[in-house]
Design an enzyme around this catalytic site. Structure first.
Site, short mmCIF file in Angstrom:
data_model
loop_
_atom_site.label_atom_id
_atom_site.label_comp_id
_atom_site.label_asym_id
_atom_site.label_seq_id
_atom_site.Cartn_x
_atom_site.Cartn_y
_atom_site.Cartn_z
CD GLU A 184 -4.36 4.13 4.08
OE1 GLU A 184 -4.55 3.52 5.14
OE2 GLU A 184 -3.93 3.57 3.06
NE ARG A 229 -4.04 -7.13 2.18
CZ ARG A 229 -4.03 -5.83 1.91
NH1 ARG A 229 -4.58 -4.96 2.75
NH2 ARG A 229 -3.47 -5.38 0.80
NE ARG A 245 -7.14 -3.43 -0.21
CZ ARG A 245 -7.84 -2.76 -1.12
NH1 ARG A 245 -8.99 -3.22 -1.55
NH2 ARG A 245 -7.37 -1.63 -1.61
#
Length: 153
Positions: A56, A99, A48
């Site tokens: 999104e 992540r 990330r």
């Protein structure tokens, strides 16, 4: 100093030395505009990007996906898929989803300056393009001043 992190049950050692602070990785897949999957030491690791947020594009609730999110994802796919990148972590190495949190460099910088950041750091490049917005989450604020500066432009 060596930190040992566990990603998906596999231990991964990350050397935090000033001469070796970048993790060399190959981008194997793009999830969306701000999240990629990298091959690091034969482990596929979700990454990330720090300091940015893209709209999104792959949300399970299709109504939350946006056209600009799809464009950000498309740009990230075209610029990063199958490329070698250099990952730089900050204070917090992973998020609550496991992540890796990182700044993604297109070339390993020999030195860090505002010009080098603008030319070689993908987080900065997509933020400057307007397809990402500033998202500062302490304690990962190493480049927050540079990111804030371009988000004002």
């Amino acid at each position: 100093m060596i930190f040992v992190c566990t990603f998906y049950g596999i231990k991964y050692q990350e050397r935090q030395l000033s001469t070796d602070k970048f993790i060399t990785a190959k981008v194997v897949r793009v999830i969306d505009g701000d999240t990629i999957v990298c091959q690091v030491d034969n482990i596929q690791q979700p990454v990330r990007m720090i300091g940015i947020d893209t709209p999104e594009s792959v949300h399970p609730d299709k109504e939350k996906n946006t056209e600009s999110g799809k464009v950000a994802s498309y740009i990230t796919k075209n610029l990063l898929t199958n490329k070698i990148v250099w990952l730089e972590t900050d204070i917090q190495v992973t998020d609550k989803y496991g992540r890796l949190l990182a700044y993604v460099w297109l070339e390993k910088p020999e030195r860090i300056s505002d010009q080098v950041i603008a030319e070689k750091m993908y987080n900065y490049i997509i933020l400057k393009s307007g397809y990402a917005s500033l998202m500062t989450i302490p304690p990962n604020v190493k480049y927050a001043d540079q990111f804030k500066q371009i988000s004002k432009e």
